[in-house]
Design an enzyme around this catalytic site. Structure first.
Site, PDB file in Angstrom:
ATOM      1  N   GLY A 105       0.113   1.252  -3.268  1.00 40.12           N
ATOM      2  CA  GLY A 105       0.043   0.569  -4.288  1.00 40.12           C
ATOM      3  C   GLY A 105       0.770   1.316  -5.800  1.00 40.12           C
ATOM      4  N   ALA A 109       0.840  -1.186  -0.047  1.00 41.50           N
ATOM      5  CA  ALA A 109      -0.031  -0.033   0.001  1.00 41.50           C
ATOM      6  C   ALA A 109       0.893   1.243   0.055  1.00 41.50           C
ATOM      7  CB  ALA A 109      -0.833   0.001   1.140  1.00 41.50           C
ATOM      8  N   LYS A 130       3.901   0.722  -6.621  1.00 37.43           N
ATOM      9  CA  LYS A 130       4.781  -0.234  -7.188  1.00 37.43           C
ATOM     10  C   LYS A 130       3.868  -1.256  -7.861  1.00 37.43           C
ATOM     11  CE  LYS A 130       8.633   1.520  -4.647  1.00 37.43           C
ATOM     12  NZ  LYS A 130       8.008   2.213  -3.459  1.00 37.43           N
ATOM     13  N   CYS A 136      13.112   3.636   0.967  1.00 38.04           N
ATOM     14  CA  CYS A 136      13.376   5.085   0.489  1.00 38.04           C
ATOM     15  C   CYS A 136      14.204   5.844   1.621  1.00 38.04           C
ATOM     16  CB  CYS A 136      12.095   6.049   0.382  1.00 38.04           C
ATOM     17  SG  CYS A 136      10.855   5.904   1.654  1.00 38.04           S
TER      18      CYS A 136
HETATM   19  C1  LIG Z   1       7.222   2.038   2.036  1.00 40.01           C
HETATM   20  S1  LIG Z   1       5.502   1.706   2.599  1.00 40.01           S
HETATM   21  C2  LIG Z   1       5.351   0.625   0.631  1.00 40.01           C
HETATM   22  C3  LIG Z   1       4.882   1.698  -0.248  1.00 40.01           C
HETATM   23  C4  LIG Z   1       4.174   0.845  -1.549  1.00 40.01           C
HETATM   24  N1  LIG Z   1       5.119  -0.411  -1.827  1.00 40.01           N
HETATM   25  C5  LIG Z   1       4.274   1.730  -2.720  1.00 40.01           C
HETATM   26  O1  LIG Z   1       5.017   1.446  -3.596  1.00 40.01           O
HETATM   27  O2  LIG Z   1       3.159   2.219  -2.702  1.00 40.01           O
HETATM   28  C6  LIG Z   1       5.746   0.307   3.563  1.00 40.01           C
HETATM   29  C7  LIG Z   1       4.181  -0.172   3.914  1.00 40.01           C
HETATM   30  O3  LIG Z   1       4.517  -1.248   4.742  1.00 40.01           O
HETATM   31  C8  LIG Z   1       3.137  -1.420   5.442  1.00 40.01           C
HETATM   32  N2  LIG Z   1       3.752  -2.500   6.632  1.00 40.01           N
HETATM   33  C9  LIG Z   1       4.300  -2.134   7.727  1.00 40.01           C
HETATM   34  N3  LIG Z   1       4.273  -3.164   8.643  1.00 40.01           N
HETATM   35  C10 LIG Z   1       4.177  -4.367   7.828  1.00 40.01           C
HETATM   36  C11 LIG Z   1       3.783  -6.003   7.741  1.00 40.01           C
HETATM   37  N4  LIG Z   1       4.482  -6.144   9.037  1.00 40.01           N
HETATM   38  N5  LIG Z   1       3.430  -6.430   7.101  1.00 40.01           N
HETATM   39  C12 LIG Z   1       3.130  -5.829   5.802  1.00 40.01           C
HETATM   40  N6  LIG Z   1       3.050  -4.695   5.599  1.00 40.01           N
HETATM   41  C13 LIG Z   1       3.464  -3.676   6.571  1.00 40.01           C
HETATM   42  C14 LIG Z   1       3.038  -0.297   5.672  1.00 40.01           C
HETATM   43  O4  LIG Z   1       1.599  -0.370   5.874  1.00 40.01           O
HETATM   44  C15 LIG Z   1       2.956   0.694   4.598  1.00 40.01           C
HETATM   45  O5  LIG Z   1       2.077   0.562   3.633  1.00 40.01           O
END
Ligand SMILES: C[S@@+](CC[C@H](N)C(=O)[O-])C[C@H]1O[C@@H](n2cnc3c(N)ncnc32)[C@H](O)[C@@H]1O
Lengths: 154, 312
Positions: free
Chosen positions: B121, B119, B123, B239
């Site tokens: 989304g 999320a 990527k 990032c």
């Molecule tokens: C850097 S963001 C991802 C951005 C996303 N890949 C994008 O390109 O839009 C990191 C994500 O990891 C999720 N997150 C945090 N802890 C997590 C866990 N234990 N398992 C899965 N997702 C997790 C967060 O809710 C957040 O949406």
């Protein structure tokens, strides 16, 4: 952990055939190769690529799968904005073309008057792009463009 | 805009040590306003048409040398969200460096892909576009509110090859019996690479916070690797530019998994620095040089770290 986002997805071959049948009747589209349909809840239709479709029953607590394609209304399919964009290029009927100015109003959720004697759910185009689905009756085209998808005017 | 004079001393010391001669260039870059980017969503509009539409609207866009569907907006970026094309999902606003991890992942149309932290989304939608909406993607995230934006963006972009899960990524190996050709772990991080356009009170690296994040990142990469097919590729990205969130995490995975191999990660047209071999008395695996450290001054984007790992 079972999530709140989990939706009730149903694989139902008979129902799927019925939906394609209605899409053929309304828009002349009897199948999109590489795609399958899923029922979500009572009326909602989701469209999903073939490979992902095979996983739906294998993946535990699946949330939304594929794309929200539209609703199964009594005797008709009402495509979503993205469902209409998807089938628009293949549609041989059930399409109305509106002017750019009309499109601007229609995309803001306003009904518009058009000269077209079709009736029912139609795919709306501005001649260049497929914009979504509307309901046409007696020359009035209602808009189903959801608020979150209306072009931001400011 | 970031006021570099107000950056905390520990932050400056750390980046000076990381960047050496390039430190001044780095600081000058951070003082600039942030750049604007969009991705042409080729699931909905062919690339050429997308570019032409922007030009017709007097929006000046330059393709990124490393990814032609990614555009740097030179003029008129504020107009984009108001256009009909945007409402239809033809364009997706995404930072230029954030487009790099899916390029490293190189998904193919027949692949089964896991996006472990998906999320909102950016990527996932890019990966789906690279796969031409074929194959299948499992897009997972733990945060419910962010799942809602993930669903919205998948819908907006016309993505139909994705199934969304809402789980703690660290627990997925227990509930999924599948193995994946590609796994993306775009981990939660301190966002220390995302500095431009930020308020001047940018926080110093906080060791406690970094430790907590690192534990989570190690858990996520471990789970992602367990779900990878042999011969498959896992991409780990953040990032952040802190070694604690990057090289340390990769080293941990390599130590625990002899079948994990860092692979070359060359992306034509992308300027980058190699991963660190040494940092503050820690010596990392020599292959760490295959990782990409994208600094803001390299391509005039945010900073990013990307590692590509193969299961042998
Ligand atoms: C850097 S963001 C991802 C951005 C996303 N890949 C994008 O390109 O839009 C990191 C994500 O990891 C999720 N997150 C945090 N802890 C997590 C866990 N234990 N398992 C899965 N997702 C997790 C967060 O809710 C957040 O949406």
């Amino acid at each position: 952990m079972r999530s709140k986002s989990t939706v009730n997805l149903v694989v139902d071959d008979k129902w799927e055939k019925e939906v394609w049948g209605l899409l053929h009747h309304q828009y002349g589209v009897s199948q999109l190769p590489g795609y399958r349909l899923l029922r979500s809840g009572r009326k909602r239709i989701r469209i999903i690529s073939e490979e992902a479709f095979k996983l739906v029953t294998q993946v535990p607590c699946a949330g939304p799968a594929g794309l929200y394609f539209g609703e199964y209304r009594p005797h008709a399919i009402r495509p979503s904005m993205d469902g209409a964009q998807l089938i628009g290029p293949y549609a041989t009927k059930g399409v109305v073309i509106i002017t750019k100015e009309q499109a601007n109003n229609w995309l803001q959720g306003q009904s518009i008057e058009i000269k077209d004697d079709q009736h029912g759910y139609v795919i709306v185009s501005d001649g260049h792009r497929f914009l979504g689905c509307g309901s046409l009756s007696k020359g009035v085209l209602l808009s189903f463009v959801p608020k979150v998808r209306r072009p931001n005017k400011q | 805009m970031l006021d570099i004079d107000k950056l905390p001393k520990p932050f400056l010391e750390r980046f000076s040590a990381l960047l050496g001669d390039e430190f001044d260039q780095f600081l000058r870059n951070l003082a600039q306003p942030s750049e604007n980017f969009v991705r042409v969503n080729t699931l909905k509009v062919p690339l050429k048409d997308g570019q032409e539409r922007l030009a017709e609207m007097n929006i000046e866009a330059m393709p990124l040398p490393y990814y032609p569907a990614g555009l740097r907006i030179r003029r008129g970026h504020e107009l984009i969200p108001r256009t009909v094309d945007f409402a239809l999902g033809y364009f997706y606003i995404q930072e230029g460096a954030s487009m790099v991890p899916p390029i490293s992942l190189a998904p193919k149309p027949n692949h089964l892909v896991l996006d472990l932290c998906a999320a909102p989304g950016s990527k996932t939608t890019q990966i789906s576009q690279m796969m031409g909406n074929q194959g299948a993607i499992i897009a997972n995230d733990r945060t419910f509110q962010r799942i809602t934006s993930l669903g919205h963006n998948l819908q907006l972009c016309g993505v139909s090859n994705t199934i969304v899960l809402h789980e703690d990524g660290r627990l997925l190996p227990q509930s999924l019996s599948l193995k994946f050709d590609r796994v993306l772990v775009d981990a939660p991080c301190s966002a220390s690479g995302h500095l431009r356009g930020k308020s001047p009170q940018f926080e110093s690296p906080n060791p406690k916070r970094l430790q907590g994040l690192q534990a989570l990142q190690k858990g996520l990469i471990k789970a992602g690797f367990r779900l990878l097919k042999s011969g498959g590729r896992l991409v780990y990205s953040t990032c952040s530019l802190h070694p604690e969130e990057n090289e340390d995490v990769i080293q941990h995975l390599l130590n625990q998994n002899p079948e994990a191999r860092l692979t070359k990660n060359e992306i034509i047209g992308l300027a980058s620095h190699p991963g660190l071999i040494e940092w503050e008395n820690t010596h990392y695996n020599d292959m760490m040089r295959h990782c990409l450290r994208v600094y803001p001054q390299d391509n005039d984007t945010d900073g990013f770290f990307i590692a590509s790992i193969r299961r042998s």
